[in-house]
Design a protein around this motif. Structure first.
Motif, PDB file in Angstrom:
ATOM      1  N   GLY A  57       0.792  -1.228   0.000  1.00 15.60           N
ATOM      2  CA  GLY A  57       0.000   0.000   0.000  1.00 15.60           C
ATOM      3  C   GLY A  57       0.815   1.264   0.000  1.00 15.60           C
ATOM      4  N   ARG A  58       2.118   1.154   0.232  1.00 20.36           N
ATOM      5  CA  ARG A  58       2.927   2.368   0.339  1.00 20.36           C
ATOM      6  C   ARG A  58       2.921   3.169  -0.948  1.00 20.36           C
ATOM      7  N   MET A  59       2.918   2.490  -2.088  1.00 18.88           N
ATOM      8  CA  MET A  59       2.941   3.206  -3.356  1.00 18.88           C
ATOM      9  C   MET A  59       1.564   3.737  -3.733  1.00 18.88           C
ATOM     10  N   LEU A  60       0.549   3.357  -2.968  1.00 17.60           N
ATOM     11  CA  LEU A  60      -0.817   3.822  -3.216  1.00 17.60           C
ATOM     12  C   LEU A  60      -1.352   4.601  -2.028  1.00 17.60           C
ATOM     13  N   VAL A  61      -0.441   5.204  -1.258  1.00 17.32           N
ATOM     14  CA  VAL A  61      -0.882   5.887  -0.038  1.00 17.32           C
ATOM     15  C   VAL A  61      -1.768   7.086  -0.364  1.00 17.32           C
ATOM     16  N   ARG A  62      -1.583   7.709  -1.535  1.00 15.00           N
ATOM     17  CA  ARG A  62      -2.479   8.796  -1.913  1.00 15.00           C
ATOM     18  C   ARG A  62      -3.911   8.285  -2.041  1.00 15.00           C
ATOM     19  N   ASN A  63      -4.086   7.122  -2.650  1.00 13.94           N
ATOM     20  CA  ASN A  63      -5.426   6.543  -2.793  1.00 13.94           C
ATOM     21  C   ASN A  63      -6.043   6.257  -1.431  1.00 13.94           C
ATOM     22  N   ILE A  64      -5.238   5.753  -0.502  1.00  6.12           N
ATOM     23  CA  ILE A  64      -5.732   5.456   0.845  1.00  6.12           C
ATOM     24  C   ILE A  64      -6.147   6.750   1.532  1.00  6.12           C
ATOM     25  N   ALA A  65      -5.309   7.782   1.434  1.00 10.03           N
ATOM     26  CA  ALA A  65      -5.638   9.065   2.059  1.00 10.03           C
ATOM     27  C   ALA A  65      -6.889   9.677   1.452  1.00 10.03           C
ATOM     28  N   MET A  66      -7.118   9.464   0.161  1.00  4.95           N
ATOM     29  CA  MET A  66      -8.281  10.051  -0.510  1.00  4.95           C
ATOM     30  C   MET A  66      -9.604   9.585   0.097  1.00  4.95           C
ATOM     31  N   VAL A  67      -9.604   8.434   0.726  1.00  6.06           N
ATOM     32  CA  VAL A  67     -10.829   7.924   1.355  1.00  6.06           C
ATOM     33  C   VAL A  67     -11.305   8.876   2.444  1.00  6.06           C
ATOM     34  N   PHE A  68     -10.384   9.592   3.089  1.00  9.72           N
ATOM     35  CA  PHE A  68     -10.735  10.490   4.185  1.00  9.72           C
ATOM     36  C   PHE A  68     -10.966  11.933   3.723  1.00  9.72           C
ATOM     37  N   ASP A  69     -10.901  12.185   2.437  1.00 10.07           N
ATOM     38  CA  ASP A  69     -11.051  13.533   1.884  1.00 10.07           C
ATOM     39  C   ASP A  69     -12.520  13.772   1.562  1.00 10.07           C
ATOM     40  N   ARG A  70     -13.162  14.658   2.310  1.00  9.37           N
ATOM     41  CA  ARG A  70     -14.598  14.865   2.103  1.00  9.37           C
ATOM     42  C   ARG A  70     -14.899  15.813   0.948  1.00  9.37           C
ATOM     43  N   TYR A  71     -13.853  16.403   0.346  1.00  4.63           N
ATOM     44  CA  TYR A  71     -14.075  17.362  -0.738  1.00  4.63           C
ATOM     45  C   TYR A  71     -13.950  16.743  -2.127  1.00  4.63           C
ATOM     46  N   LEU A  72     -13.479  15.526  -2.230  1.00  9.66           N
ATOM     47  CA  LEU A  72     -13.131  15.003  -3.551  1.00  9.66           C
ATOM     48  C   LEU A  72     -14.299  15.007  -4.519  1.00  9.66           C
ATOM     49  N   GLY A  73     -15.495  14.759  -4.024  1.00  7.04           N
ATOM     50  CA  GLY A  73     -16.657  14.761  -4.901  1.00  7.04           C
ATOM     51  C   GLY A  73     -16.961  16.123  -5.465  1.00  7.04           C
ATOM     52  N   GLN A  74     -16.428  17.190  -4.821  1.00  4.60           N
ATOM     53  CA  GLN A  74     -16.691  18.551  -5.273  1.00  4.60           C
ATOM     54  C   GLN A  74     -15.560  19.094  -6.143  1.00  4.60           C
ATOM     55  N   GLN A  75     -14.479  18.343  -6.289  1.00  4.91           N
ATOM     56  CA  GLN A  75     -13.315  18.859  -6.972  1.00  4.91           C
ATOM     57  C   GLN A  75     -13.229  18.339  -8.402  1.00  4.91           C
ATOM     58  N   ALA A  76     -12.570  19.144  -9.244  1.00  3.73           N
ATOM     59  CA  ALA A  76     -12.332  18.735 -10.627  1.00  3.73           C
ATOM     60  C   ALA A  76     -11.127  17.810 -10.638  1.00  3.73           C
ATOM     61  N   MET A  77     -11.373  16.501 -10.668  1.00  7.82           N
ATOM     62  CA  MET A  77     -10.303  15.535 -10.490  1.00  7.82           C
ATOM     63  C   MET A  77      -9.255  15.623 -11.608  1.00  7.82           C
ATOM     64  N   GLN A  78      -9.651  16.125 -12.779  1.00 13.52           N
ATOM     65  CA  GLN A  78      -8.687  16.191 -13.868  1.00 13.52           C
ATOM     66  C   GLN A  78      -7.592  17.216 -13.587  1.00 13.52           C
ATOM     67  N   ARG A  79      -7.746  18.025 -12.551  1.00 19.54           N
ATOM     68  CA  ARG A  79      -6.697  18.988 -12.189  1.00 19.54           C
ATOM     69  C   ARG A  79      -5.593  18.349 -11.357  1.00 19.54           C
ATOM     70  N   PHE A  80      -5.795  17.107 -10.948  1.00 24.64           N
ATOM     71  CA  PHE A  80      -4.775  16.408 -10.176  1.00 24.64           C
ATOM     72  C   PHE A  80      -4.000  15.449 -11.069  1.00 24.64           C
ATOM     73  N   SER A  81      -2.766  15.148 -10.653  1.00 21.66           N
ATOM     74  CA  SER A  81      -1.965  14.181 -11.385  1.00 21.66           C
ATOM     75  C   SER A  81      -2.405  12.764 -11.045  1.00 21.66           C
ATOM     76  N   ARG A  82      -1.910  11.794 -11.819  1.00 24.91           N
ATOM     77  CA  ARG A  82      -2.211  10.391 -11.554  1.00 24.91           C
ATOM     78  C   ARG A  82      -1.470   9.934 -10.306  1.00 24.91           C
ATOM     79  N   THR A  83      -2.091   9.052  -9.540  1.00 25.11           N
ATOM     80  CA  THR A  83      -1.459   8.561  -8.329  1.00 25.11           C
ATOM     81  C   THR A  83      -0.345   7.581  -8.639  1.00 25.11           C
ATOM     82  N   VAL A  84      -0.313   7.010  -9.829  1.00 29.47           N
ATOM     83  CA  VAL A  84       0.763   6.105 -10.253  1.00 29.47           C
ATOM     84  C   VAL A  84       1.292   6.583 -11.604  1.00 29.47           C
TER      85      VAL A  84
END
Length: 470
Positions: free
Chosen positions: A443-470
Motif C-alpha cells: 500500500g505504500r505506493m498507493l498511499v495517496r489513494n488510501i488518504a483520498m478515502v478520508f477527503d470529504r471534498y473530492l466529490g466537489q473537486q475537478a479531479m482532472q486537475r490532479f496528477s495520476r497517483t501512479v
C-alpha cells in the motif's frame, strides 16, 4: 554505495510493487501538500483571518518557516507545471526583489519575530536566476526582520538549476547560510533532454554535487522524472546508474503528469513519444528496485532517502510532516509565503498570494499584503488533515491519538471510511485493527489513494486537475 542491510527499512521491490494493484488503483488524486487542497481556497478569503492567526498568542511557542518563490526561468522545460516566468531579461529580478523586501517587512509586522525561524526555503522557478548580489540582499533583508536558528538547528534549503549554478555559486549559497539543496536533473539521456528542452550535460550536475559536498551542505537532493518522452527501461536504467554513482542523500522520482489542457508548454512535446501505461509501470518498478536495492529508504510516494538522511530519521521518529514543498522534518512551524503564488499556513489558515506578477506587484506597491485566496480550516478539516498527514508520513493511524486529541470514537466517526477501506484491506494494502490502521508494504505506493478515502471534498473537486497517483 553501501549494500542495503536487511530489515523493515529495506523491503524487497516485490513487496512494494504490485503491478496488478497499481494498474487497478491508478487514478487522479491530490498529493496532499495540504488538506484541504488549494482547490478549496476562496477568492473572498478575509485578510483579517490571516492577521488574527499571525497574532495568535497560542502560537508563540512554535517556530516559523519561510518560503520564497522566485518565479523566473531563463528557458522553459516543456514538462513543467510550476508557476514561472520565462525571460532572458535579468533586470526583472531586481524589480521583483525590491517588492520581496517590502513584503518581508509587511509580513514581519504581523508576527512576533522573536519566534525563531527553523526552516527557510527558496523555490521557483529558478532561485539561482538571481545574481549573487541579489541573493545576498534577499538573505540580508530576511535576517533584518527575522531570527534564523543556527546552522546546526535550522533547515535552510534552496532549489538549484545546475545550468544556472557554477561551483562558485554553491560556495556563495553556503556562505549565505543555506545548508540543504535540491537540484533538478529529470533524465541524463540526451534524446530525452532534447525532447523536454532541458539540455544539461552530466558534468554540470556532478560539479554542483561535488561543490555542495566540499562546502559542507547537510543534505543534497535530486529530482528525476519517469514517464517523459522517449524514455525506456534501458535508457532510464543508465540514468539511475549514473545517479547512484553520484549518491545524493535524497531522491525524488516523480511520475510525469501530462496535462496539456492546463499547461500549454506541454503541447510542445509529441504525446505519441510518451511511454505507454505498461511502460510507465515498468519504469516505476525499475526505480523501486534500483533505489531500494542500493540502500535508499522508501519514504513514500516519490521520495527515497539514505537512512542517515534527516527525512528517513524523521520518519523513524514519527516526526515527518508534509507542507507545500513536500515532505518536511519541521511539523509544527507556521509557514509564511513570500512572492507571487506562494502559499502560507499560519495556525488554521492557508493563504495564497496573487499568482500573477502584475497582481502581486500591485498589492505590494500599495503597501498591502499580496494574499488573494485562502481558507480557514473547520474542526472537521483539522481532524481530516491530521489523519491524512499521518497516513502520508507515518503510514499508520493510531486511533487513540485522534480520540484523545479530538474527543471522538474513531470507529464511530469514520465508519463509512473504514468500510470503504475494507476493499483495500482485502487487496493487502492496509490492515485495520481495533485500535489502529497500518499501511501495508503493497500500500505504500498507493498511499495517496488510501488518504483520498478520508477527503470529504473530492466529490466537489475537478479531479482532472490532479496528477495520476501512479
Amino acid at each position: 554505495m553501501n549494500t542495503a542491510p536487511s530489515g523493515p527499512l529495506f523491503p524487497s521491490a516485490d513487496s512494494l510493487f504490485r503491478p496488478d494493484l497499481l494498474a487497478r488503483y491508478s487514478a487522479n488524486g491530490p498529493r496532499y501538500t495540504s488538506y484541504p487542497t488549494a482547490l478549496q481556497f476562496r477568492d473572498d478569503f478575509p485578510l483579517d483571518d490571516y492577521r488574527r492567526a499571525a497574532a495568535d498568542k497560542g502560537a508563540m511557542e512554535t517556530d516559523l518557516s519561510l518560503y520564497f518563490h522566485i518565479p523566473f526561468c531563463d528557458t522553459v522545460c516543456f514538462y513543467c507545471g510550476c508557476n514561472k516566468v520565462v525571460t532572458k531579461n535579468r533586470a526583472r529580478s531586481a524589480r521583483y526583489l525590491a517588492r520581496l523586501k517590502r513584503e518581508i517587512a509587511l509580513q514581519a509586522s504581523l508576527f512576533d519575530t522573536a519566534r525563531p525561524v527553523s526552516q527557510l526555503h527558496w523555490g521557483g522557478g529558478t532561485p539561482t536566476f538571481l545574481s549573487h548580489d541579489e541573493m545576498a540582499e534577499l538573505m540580508a533583508t530576511t535576517h533584518e526582520h527575522f531570527l534564523l536558528r543556527s546552522d546546526a538547528e535550522g533547515e535552510f534549503s534552496i532549489e538549484v538549476d545546475p545550468r544556472e549554478a557554477s561551483p562558485k555559486t554553491i560556495v556563495h549559497l553556503r556562505n549565505l547560510g543555506f545548508n540543504r539543496l535540491s537540484l533538478g536533473v529529470q533524465d541524463f539521456d540526451p534524446v530525452v533532454q532534447r525532447a523536454i528542452n532541458r539540455i544539461q550535460p552530466l558534468e554540470m550536475t556532478a560539479s554542483v554535487i561535488r561543490a555542495a559536498r566540499a562546502t559542507g551542505f547537510h543534505s543534497i537532493g535530486v529530482d528525476l522524472i519517469y514517464g517523459l518522452p522517449y524514455q525506456t527501461v534501458s535508457s532510464f536504467s543508465r540514468t539511475l546508474d549514473t545517479m547512484l554513482e553520484l549518491a545524493p542523500d535524497r531522491l525524488s522520482v516523480f511520475g510525469y503528469a501530462h496535462m496539456p489542457q492546463l499547461f500549454k508548454m506541454q503541447r510542445q512535446m509529441d504525446a505519441s513519444t510518451l511511454p505507454s501505461p505498461a511502460e510507465r509501470l515498468a519504469l516505476l518498478r525499475l526505480v523501486v528496485e534500483r533505489l531500494t536495492g542500493a540502500g535508499y529508504v522508501y519514504i513514500g510516494m516519490d521520495h527515497f532517502a539514505l537512512p542517515t538522511d534527516e527525512l528517513a530519521r524523521a520518519q523513524a521518529r514519527r516526526t515527518l510532516h508534509r507542507n507545500f514543498q513536500g515532505y518536511s522534518t519541521r511539523a509544527e512551524c507556521d509557514l509564511i509565503g513570500f512572492g507571487a503564488s506562494s502559499i502560507g499556513k499560519v495556525g488554521d489558515v492557508y493563504a495564497q498570494n496573487a499568482k500573477d506578477l502584475a497582481g502581486y506587484a500591485a498589492a505590494i506597491d500599495k503597501g498591502e499584503l499580496a494574499i488573494k485566496r485562502g481558507v480557514r480550516l473547520s474542526a472537521d478539516d483539522r481532524l481530516r488533515r491530521d489523519i491524512i498527514t499521518q497516513l502520508m508520513c507515518n503510514l499508520e493511524l493510531r486511533f487513540d491519538e485522534f480520540e484523545a486529541a479530538y474527543g471522538i470514537r474513531f470507529h464511530d466517526a469514520f465508519a463509512p471510511e473504514l468500510e470503504r477501506l475494507r476493499a483495500f484491506e482485502d487487496d493487502g494494502l492496509v490492515k485495520i485493527g481495533a485500535r489502529r490502521l497500518d499501511v501495508e508494504l503493497a500500500g505504500r505506493m498507493l498511499v495517496r489513494n488510501i488518504a483520498m478515502v478520508f477527503d470529504r471534498y473530492l466529490g466537489q473537486q475537478a479531479m482532472q486537475r490532479f496528477s495520476r497517483t501512479v
